[in-house]
Design an enzyme around this catalytic site. Structure first.
Site, PDB file in Angstrom:
ATOM      1  N   ASP A 181       3.572   9.147  -1.247  1.00  0.00           N
ATOM      2  CA  ASP A 181       2.420   8.362  -0.791  1.00  0.00           C
ATOM      3  C   ASP A 181       1.955   7.370  -1.747  1.00  0.00           C
ATOM      4  O   ASP A 181       2.016   7.557  -3.090  1.00  0.00           O
ATOM      5  CB  ASP A 181       1.122   9.410  -0.902  1.00  0.00           C
ATOM      6  CG  ASP A 181       0.057   9.126   0.177  1.00  0.00           C
ATOM      7  OD1 ASP A 181       0.157   7.910   0.662  1.00  0.00           O
ATOM      8  OD2 ASP A 181      -0.856  10.084   0.695  1.00  0.00           O
ATOM      9  N   HIS A 210       0.760  -1.172  -0.051  1.00  0.00           N
ATOM     10  CA  HIS A 210       0.144  -0.005  -0.088  1.00  0.00           C
ATOM     11  C   HIS A 210       0.906   1.437  -0.083  1.00  0.00           C
ATOM     12  O   HIS A 210       0.500   2.270  -0.135  1.00  0.00           O
ATOM     13  CB  HIS A 210      -1.083   0.108   1.238  1.00  0.00           C
ATOM     14  CG  HIS A 210      -2.035  -1.204   1.027  1.00  0.00           C
ATOM     15  ND1 HIS A 210      -3.230  -0.757   0.757  1.00  0.00           N
ATOM     16  CD2 HIS A 210      -1.956  -2.202   1.112  1.00  0.00           C
ATOM     17  CE1 HIS A 210      -4.007  -1.764   0.453  1.00  0.00           C
ATOM     18  NE2 HIS A 210      -3.206  -2.800   0.939  1.00  0.00           N
TER      19      HIS A 210
HETATM   20  C1  GDG Z   1      -2.084   3.817   3.013  1.00  0.00           C
HETATM   21  C2  GDG Z   1      -1.136   4.756   2.179  1.00  0.00           C
HETATM   22  C3  GDG Z   1      -2.840   4.537   0.357  1.00  0.00           C
HETATM   23  C4  GDG Z   1      -8.548  10.116   7.487  1.00  0.00           C
HETATM   24  N1  GDG Z   1      -9.284  10.848   8.765  1.00  0.00           N
HETATM   25  C5  GDG Z   1     -10.431  10.243   8.752  1.00  0.00           C
HETATM   26  C6  GDG Z   1     -10.980   9.349   7.999  1.00  0.00           C
HETATM   27  N2  GDG Z   1      -9.694   9.053   7.382  1.00  0.00           N
HETATM   28  C7  GDG Z   1      -9.573   8.246   6.071  1.00  0.00           C
HETATM   29  C8  GDG Z   1      -9.595   8.863   4.701  1.00  0.00           C
HETATM   30  C9  GDG Z   1      -8.981   7.713   3.728  1.00  0.00           C
HETATM   31  C10 GDG Z   1      -8.051   7.108   4.837  1.00  0.00           C
HETATM   32  O1  GDG Z   1      -8.503   7.568   6.048  1.00  0.00           O
HETATM   33  C11 GDG Z   1      -6.609   7.593   4.420  1.00  0.00           C
HETATM   34  O2  GDG Z   1      -6.082   7.105   3.466  1.00  0.00           O
HETATM   35  P1  GDG Z   1      -5.077   7.529   2.562  1.00  0.00           P
HETATM   36  O3  GDG Z   1      -4.825   6.784   1.191  1.00  0.00           O
HETATM   37  O4  GDG Z   1      -5.004   8.836   2.250  1.00  0.00           O
HETATM   38  O5  GDG Z   1      -3.900   7.341   3.520  1.00  0.00           O
HETATM   39  P2  GDG Z   1      -3.128   6.081   4.403  1.00  0.00           P
HETATM   40  O6  GDG Z   1      -3.744   5.973   5.541  1.00  0.00           O
HETATM   41  O7  GDG Z   1      -1.689   6.696   4.492  1.00  0.00           O
HETATM   42  O8  GDG Z   1      -3.108   4.627   3.658  1.00  0.00           O
HETATM   43  C12 GDG Z   1      -2.055   5.343   0.831  1.00  0.00           C
HETATM   44  C13 GDG Z   1      -3.781   3.489   1.159  1.00  0.00           C
HETATM   45  O9  GDG Z   1      -3.161   2.945   2.302  1.00  0.00           O
HETATM   46  C14 GDG Z   1      -4.683   2.684   0.475  1.00  0.00           C
HETATM   47  O10 GDG Z   1      -3.786   1.767  -0.192  1.00  0.00           O
HETATM   48  O11 GDG Z   1      -3.871   5.172  -0.639  1.00  0.00           O
HETATM   49  O12 GDG Z   1      -1.144   5.855  -0.005  1.00  0.00           O
HETATM   50  O13 GDG Z   1      -0.185   5.514   2.738  1.00  0.00           O
HETATM   51  O14 GDG Z   1     -10.059   7.055   3.419  1.00  0.00           O
HETATM   52  O15 GDG Z   1     -11.028   9.319   4.383  1.00  0.00           O
HETATM   53  N3  GDG Z   1     -11.840   8.633   7.857  1.00  0.00           N
HETATM   54  C15 GDG Z   1     -12.968   8.820   8.965  1.00  0.00           C
HETATM   55  N4  GDG Z   1     -12.451   9.762   9.819  1.00  0.00           N
HETATM   56  C16 GDG Z   1     -11.547  10.655   9.851  1.00  0.00           C
HETATM   57  O16 GDG Z   1     -11.269  11.381  10.522  1.00  0.00           O
HETATM   58  N5  GDG Z   1     -13.923   8.098   8.852  1.00  0.00           N
END
Ligand code: GDG
Length: 471
Positions: free
Chosen positions: A365, A157
């Site tokens: 990322d 990821h």
């Molecule tokens: C890893 C990789 C890759 C955030 N704050 C809240 C909340 N979130 C949710 C977001 C989003 C998720 O968390 C974060 O996803 P990301 O993709 O931005 O980042 P990582 O956590 O670092 O994830 C990344 C991912 O895996 C998938 O393969 O894209 O590159 O680092 O969905 O919305 N969700 C809720 N409340 C919050 O306050 N419910």
């Protein structure tokens, strides 16, 4: 039909089938597990004094989960240590933050071995096994040592690092060699896969074969690009839900004629939060006439606070947000609302929709799902503008966003201005193209493509050797 076994460090199968607060990945994997009558295996999140290896099996919203507790030393060395203190920073090119402790590496190997020993007896001959993320890189090797011959796939990821930085890791060869015990290695983007292939060719003396197969360490593995996305229908429903709509209304009235800029990120140095606040400050400096017309809402749930670098960064961000607010606020306006809390997904969807600009500026990322959620939540007739870092995997396909270099505060400042002044027809044109990408990379497509690729990998087990490649 063969069963699917998903393995990840933490099991995020939903407890609430309505899923208001459940992420798209968890929902997509849970749906697959229901279809394939599968099992989700991982750490329970509980810490016990001494490791027992006892497996708790339970049903969660129709999904069977198999959970194991870890002991405190495991959590220190494997989870906070090697996974989040060594591999995470290294894979995000932060060698300055990477811990190169021998005990962490030992803990990592120990926990992967323990997981393999507990998982192996649960595996039936036809099962497909899908392992997720950097916590569990050696797992297939350890399962093979126990005689498991099933198809085992891995999905990373995070980004894969450049070879010149990866070689700073003691035992980097051993880590990469262990990946050749998988049958399929999945990455979000061509760039991450190519970096992996570069290591194989240049450092491991391997051979790059057609169709992204690779041979090294006397084994063959298939590589593939599988860009993850969000559950588009689920997110649209969350946005249109009563709470989604109420949150939208609340945001619109609380911003009172100001343009809302939104950022949503776990508190993590890879997300470029300090650079983002500095870029926003630059915008305030460069455009005094626009100051009181904007508002940055930065939602940043605390994560990994047990790791020192995260704890320290939290303090720096608190003071940076405080300093900017202190310097620019007026009696009836504050430039930044900085919140260390989580919201439900439906609330987030409402917040995104109310925002004229989505600021997604990680320094590095794997993909970044917030970029896709922001686009998905927009009003097609009056959409906001996505500002996206060129260093997010998402940028590979989302070129209609305003692509920025997040290390340059001037570039961030210029992009914010361009986004806030962009004419409606341009906003609609860009959004339409971006929304198409969001739909084309729906998480169910990502999941189904991966599972069918894993199923389709040809495995030749003559002489006990494993040779994988697409049929
Ligand atoms: C890893 C990789 C890759 C955030 N704050 C809240 C909340 N979130 C949710 C977001 C989003 C998720 O968390 C974060 O996803 P990301 O993709 O931005 O980042 P990582 O956590 O670092 O994830 C990344 C991912 O895996 C998938 O393969 O894209 O590159 O680092 O969905 O919305 N969700 C809720 N409340 C919050 O306050 N419910």
């Amino acid at each position: 039909m063969s069963r699917l076994i998903v393995v990840s460090n933490r099991v995020s199968a939903p407890t609430d089938p309505a899923g208001g607060s459940v992420g798209g990945l968890a929902m997509a994997l849970s749906a697959a597990l229901k279809t394939y009558n599968g099992l989700w295996f991982g750490w329970s999140g509980e810490t016990v004094e001494t490791f027992t290896g006892v497996l708790e099996i339970e049903e969660r919203a129709g999904v069977t989960v198999a959970l194991v507790d870890l002991e405190a030393q495991d959590v220190d060395e494997y989870y906070n240590g090697y996974a989040n203190g060594t591999l995470w920073p290294l894979f995000h090119h932060r060698v300055d933050l990477t811990a190169y402790e021998r005990s962490y590496g030992e803990g990592y190997e120990r926990v992967n071995r323990r997981f393999a020993e507990i998982l192996a007896p649960l595996i039936e001959p036809d099962d497909l096994i899908w392992v997720h993320d950097y916590h569990l890189i050696p797992l297939a090797r350890d399962l093979r040592r126990l005689g498991v011959k099933n198809r085992i796939g891995f999905f990373l990821h995070t980004p894969w690092p450049v070879r010149q930085l990866l070689v700073t890791l003691p035992h980097h060869r051993r880590l990469v060699e262990s990946m050749f015990a998988f049958d399929l290695l999945g990455f979000h983007t061509r760039e991450w896969l190519d970096l992996f292939r570069d290591y194989v060719a240049s450092e491991a003396g391997g051979t790059l074969l057609e169709n992204d197969a690779m041979e090294a360490f006397g084994q063959r593995v298939q590589g593939g690009v599988f860009p993850i996305g969000i559950d588009v229908e689920g997110f649209l429903q969350a946005r249109a839900s009563p709470l989604g709509v109420r949150t939208y209304d609340r945001m619109v009235s609380s911003t009172a004629f100001r343009s809302l800029i939104v950022g949503v990120d776990r508190l993590d140095y890879s997300k470029g939060l300090e650079q983002r606040l500095l870029g926003y400050e630059q915008f305030l400096k460069d455009n005094p006439e626009m100051r009181s017309e904007v508002l940055l809402l930065q939602i940043t749930p605390i994560s990994r606070d047990d790791v020192d670098t995260y704890h320290d960064m939290r303090g720096r961000l608190d003071s940076l947000a405080g300093r900017i607010n202190g310097a620019y606020a007026e009696m009836d306006w504050q430039p930044i609302r900085y919140l260390n809390r989580t919201y439900r997904r439906d609330q987030l969807a409402g917040i995104y929709r109310a925002a004229r600009v989505g600021l997604v500026t990680p320094l590095r990322d794997g993909m970044n799902l917030v970029a896709k959620e922001y686009v998905c939540a927009q009003n097609p007739e009056d959409p906001g503008v996505l500002i996206l870092s060129r260093f997010a995997g998402a940028a590979a396909r989302m070129g209609e966003a305003l692509i920025v270099n997040p290390f340059s505060r001037e570039e961030l400042s210029d992009a914010i201005k361009q986004a806030l002044t962009m004419p409606l027809d341009e906003r609609i044109r860009r959004w339409t193209a971006l929304m198409q990408v969001v739909r084309e990379t729906d998480v169910s497509i990502w999941r189904d493509d991966y599972v069918s690729a894993l199923r389709g990998v040809e495995i030749n087990r003559e002489d006990g050797a494993r040779v994988a490649g697409y049929q």
